[in-house]
Write a protein that holds these residues in place. Structure first.
Motif, PDB file in Angstrom:
ATOM      1  N   ALA A 175       0.841  -1.203   0.000  1.00  0.00           N
ATOM      2  CA  ALA A 175       0.000   0.000   0.000  1.00  0.00           C
ATOM      3  C   ALA A 175       0.872   1.246   0.000  1.00  0.00           C
ATOM      4  CB  ALA A 175      -0.910  -0.002   1.218  1.00  0.00           C
ATOM      5  N   GLY A 176       0.395   2.276  -0.672  1.00  0.00           N
ATOM      6  CA  GLY A 176       1.153   3.521  -0.705  1.00  0.00           C
ATOM      7  C   GLY A 176       0.530   4.538  -1.640  1.00  0.00           C
ATOM      8  N   THR A 177       1.326   5.553  -1.987  1.00  0.00           N
ATOM      9  CA  THR A 177       0.884   6.644  -2.846  1.00  0.00           C
ATOM     10  C   THR A 177       1.792   6.734  -4.062  1.00  0.00           C
ATOM     11  OG1 THR A 177       0.128   7.861  -0.895  1.00  0.00           O
ATOM     12  CG2 THR A 177       0.364   9.112  -2.940  1.00  0.00           C
ATOM     13  N   VAL A 178       1.193   6.862  -5.236  1.00  0.00           N
ATOM     14  CA  VAL A 178       1.962   6.992  -6.472  1.00  0.00           C
ATOM     15  C   VAL A 178       2.592   8.381  -6.514  1.00  0.00           C
ATOM     16  CG1 VAL A 178       1.870   6.996  -8.984  1.00  0.00           C
ATOM     17  CG2 VAL A 178       0.470   5.369  -7.678  1.00  0.00           C
ATOM     18  N   VAL A 179       3.943   8.437  -6.638  1.00  0.00           N
ATOM     19  CA  VAL A 179       4.644   9.721  -6.702  1.00  0.00           C
ATOM     20  C   VAL A 179       5.201   9.979  -8.103  1.00  0.00           C
ATOM     21  CG1 VAL A 179       5.196   9.744  -4.250  1.00  0.00           C
ATOM     22  CG2 VAL A 179       6.801   8.677  -5.871  1.00  0.00           C
ATOM     23  N   GLU A 180       5.223   8.965  -8.960  1.00  0.00           N
ATOM     24  CA  GLU A 180       5.664   9.143 -10.351  1.00  0.00           C
ATOM     25  C   GLU A 180       4.934   8.142 -11.230  1.00  0.00           C
ATOM     26  OE1 GLU A 180       9.703   8.820 -13.122  1.00  0.00           O
ATOM     27  OE2 GLU A 180       9.900   9.129 -10.944  1.00  0.00           O
ATOM     28  N   TYR A 187      14.163   3.921 -18.143  1.00  0.00           N
ATOM     29  CA  TYR A 187      13.206   2.990 -17.533  1.00  0.00           C
ATOM     30  C   TYR A 187      11.938   2.820 -18.380  1.00  0.00           C
ATOM     31  CZ  TYR A 187      15.943   3.203 -13.204  1.00  0.00           C
ATOM     32  OH  TYR A 187      16.947   3.119 -12.278  1.00  0.00           O
ATOM     33  N   GLY A 188      11.805   3.619 -19.423  1.00  0.00           N
ATOM     34  CA  GLY A 188      10.596   3.567 -20.221  1.00  0.00           C
ATOM     35  C   GLY A 188       9.384   4.011 -19.397  1.00  0.00           C
ATOM     36  N   ASN A 189       8.256   3.421 -19.666  1.00  0.00           N
ATOM     37  CA  ASN A 189       7.056   3.719 -18.855  1.00  0.00           C
ATOM     38  C   ASN A 189       7.265   3.119 -17.464  1.00  0.00           C
ATOM     39  OD1 ASN A 189       5.656   4.953 -20.998  1.00  0.00           O
ATOM     40  ND2 ASN A 189       4.962   2.959 -21.755  1.00  0.00           N
ATOM     41  N   ASN A 190       7.271   4.010 -16.450  1.00  0.00           N
ATOM     42  CA  ASN A 190       7.556   3.521 -15.092  1.00  0.00           C
ATOM     43  C   ASN A 190       6.640   4.161 -14.059  1.00  0.00           C
ATOM     44  OD1 ASN A 190       9.901   5.240 -13.111  1.00  0.00           O
ATOM     45  ND2 ASN A 190       8.903   6.184 -14.859  1.00  0.00           N
ATOM     46  N   VAL A 191       6.565   3.499 -12.923  1.00  0.00           N
ATOM     47  CA  VAL A 191       5.765   3.968 -11.777  1.00  0.00           C
ATOM     48  C   VAL A 191       6.654   3.902 -10.540  1.00  0.00           C
ATOM     49  CG1 VAL A 191       3.826   3.441 -10.229  1.00  0.00           C
ATOM     50  CG2 VAL A 191       3.524   3.276 -12.711  1.00  0.00           C
ATOM     51  N   VAL A 192       6.572   4.958  -9.711  1.00  0.00           N
ATOM     52  CA  VAL A 192       7.262   4.970  -8.417  1.00  0.00           C
ATOM     53  C   VAL A 192       6.205   5.166  -7.327  1.00  0.00           C
ATOM     54  CG1 VAL A 192       8.985   6.094  -6.951  1.00  0.00           C
ATOM     55  CG2 VAL A 192       9.376   5.899  -9.430  1.00  0.00           C
ATOM     56  N   ILE A 193       6.270   4.314  -6.296  1.00  0.00           N
ATOM     57  CA  ILE A 193       5.287   4.346  -5.196  1.00  0.00           C
ATOM     58  C   ILE A 193       6.013   4.589  -3.870  1.00  0.00           C
ATOM     59  CG2 ILE A 193       3.557   3.012  -3.911  1.00  0.00           C
ATOM     60  CD1 ILE A 193       3.049   1.428  -6.491  1.00  0.00           C
ATOM     61  N   LYS A 194       5.469   5.520  -3.081  1.00  0.00           N
ATOM     62  CA  LYS A 194       5.956   5.723  -1.710  1.00  0.00           C
ATOM     63  C   LYS A 194       5.073   4.907  -0.784  1.00  0.00           C
ATOM     64  CE  LYS A 194       6.800   9.102   1.937  1.00  0.00           C
ATOM     65  NZ  LYS A 194       6.706  10.528   2.360  1.00  0.00           N
ATOM     66  N   HIS A 195       5.691   4.036   0.013  1.00  0.00           N
ATOM     67  CA  HIS A 195       4.938   3.155   0.907  1.00  0.00           C
ATOM     68  C   HIS A 195       4.810   3.748   2.303  1.00  0.00           C
ATOM     69  CE1 HIS A 195       4.782   0.042  -2.132  1.00  0.00           C
ATOM     70  NE2 HIS A 195       6.068   0.313  -2.403  1.00  0.00           N
ATOM     71  N   ASN A 196       3.954   3.115   3.091  1.00  0.00           N
ATOM     72  CA  ASN A 196       3.630   3.663   4.415  1.00  0.00           C
ATOM     73  C   ASN A 196       4.788   3.599   5.392  1.00  0.00           C
ATOM     74  OD1 ASN A 196       0.789   4.215   3.804  1.00  0.00           O
ATOM     75  ND2 ASN A 196       0.555   1.997   3.735  1.00  0.00           N
ATOM     76  N   ASP A 197       5.782   2.771   5.115  1.00  0.00           N
ATOM     77  CA  ASP A 197       6.947   2.701   5.999  1.00  0.00           C
ATOM     78  C   ASP A 197       8.048   3.670   5.571  1.00  0.00           C
ATOM     79  OD1 ASP A 197       7.850   1.507   3.710  1.00  0.00           O
ATOM     80  OD2 ASP A 197       8.460  -0.376   4.657  1.00  0.00           O
ATOM     81  N   GLY A 198       7.754   4.512   4.553  1.00  0.00           N
ATOM     82  CA  GLY A 198       8.722   5.520   4.112  1.00  0.00           C
ATOM     83  C   GLY A 198       9.646   5.059   3.004  1.00  0.00           C
ATOM     84  N   THR A 199       9.539   3.795   2.585  1.00  0.00           N
ATOM     85  CA  THR A 199      10.362   3.295   1.486  1.00  0.00           C
ATOM     86  C   THR A 199       9.650   3.510   0.150  1.00  0.00           C
ATOM     87  OG1 THR A 199       9.419   1.066   1.691  1.00  0.00           O
ATOM     88  CG2 THR A 199      11.420   1.546   2.982  1.00  0.00           C
TER      89      THR A 199
END
Length: 264
Positions: A175-180, A187-199
């Motif tokens: 679980a987390g929030t999409v930041v990118e 990386y081509g089409n990519n997704v970066v997620i920030k998780h609830n533990d800060g990683t």
């Protein structure tokens, strides 16, 4: 003067009722005092007739007894009424106490149910926030972290590659929030997620994306489809674990996933 007539003012002889009443009075006197001749007899002898009820006071006795009976009956009635009222009051008090106890039990039960529901919700939320899954189901790591080679500008692999045919569903590992979300250069089409533990986790080379920046995601939620966009030698999923959102903050992805209960 006519001798055959009664002179005015003379006493009449006692009537049958008077004599009977006198008899009752005499019996009552006898029963009460035990005196037979010394009091009652002279009265008869001197006058020659029985005393009336007024003379004996028997009427007053009867009236007094009747009044006493009425008073006693009234007292008994009042006592019974008081007992009924007391019984009714006790019953009402018992009913109120039972109602209060039932209300207390119901409130305690409702509170226990609310507490249980809240605990279950917190546990569910804790599980949701701390549950992690593999980014690709039924796959394996085809290229390890920090593998060397000329394909990577840093000289080594900053993540791990999961074997995946083009169009394979890619999941958020936690679980987390999409930041990118979008094109990430090499990386081509990519997704970066920030998780609830800060990683942070990063997913690259996807053929299509299904989330946007600021979106909340849950573990296992689809975020896109695998592909071979960017600097890629073929369809696969590039996966990174990071301490920050940018390139260069990568950490061992296998150790990261295993620390969150995911076997890879």
């Amino acid at each position: 003067m006519a001798f055959g007539s009664r002179a005015a003012g003379k006493h009449r002889g006692s009537s049958r009722l008077s004599r009977k009443t006198a008899g009752y009075a005499g019996i009552a006197a006898l029963a009460t005092t035990g005196v037979v001749g010394s009091i009652a007899a002279p009265a008869f002898a001197a006058d020659g007739k029985a005393p009336s009820m007024e003379d004996t006071g028997l009427n007053a006795v009867v009236v007094a007894e009747d009044l006493q009976g009425e008073i006693q009956a009234q007292a008994d009635s009042q006592e019974r009424a008081a007992e009924v009222a007391a019984t009714k009051a006790q019953a009402e008090a018992d009913a109120k106490q039972q109602a209060a106890e039932a209300k207390r039990v119901a409130e305690a039960k409702a509170k226990a149910e609310r507490d249980a529901a809240e605990r279950a919700a917190r546990e569910e939320e804790r599980k949701r926030l701390n549950t992690f899954v593999a980014p690709v189901e039924d796959s394996y790591v085809s290229t390890q972290w920090h593998a060397g080679g000329g394909m990577w500008s840093s000289g080594s692999h900053t993540g791990i590659d999961f074997h995946a045919a083009s169009g394979t569903t890619v999941h958020a590992v936690g679980a987390g929030t999409v930041v990118e979300s979008g094109n990430g250069g090499a990386y081509g089409n990519n997704v970066v997620i920030k998780h609830n533990d800060g990683t942070y986790t990063q997913y690259g080379h996807m053929s299509s994306l299904s989330v946007s920046v600021g979106q909340e995601v849950t573990a296992g939620q689809q975020i896109g489809l695998s592909g071979s966009t960017g600097n890629s030698s073929g369809p696969h999923l590039h996966f990174e674990a990071r301490t920050g959102p940018q390139y260069g903050s990568d950490i061992d992805p296998v150790s990261y996933l295993r620390s969150h209960g995911v076997n890879v």
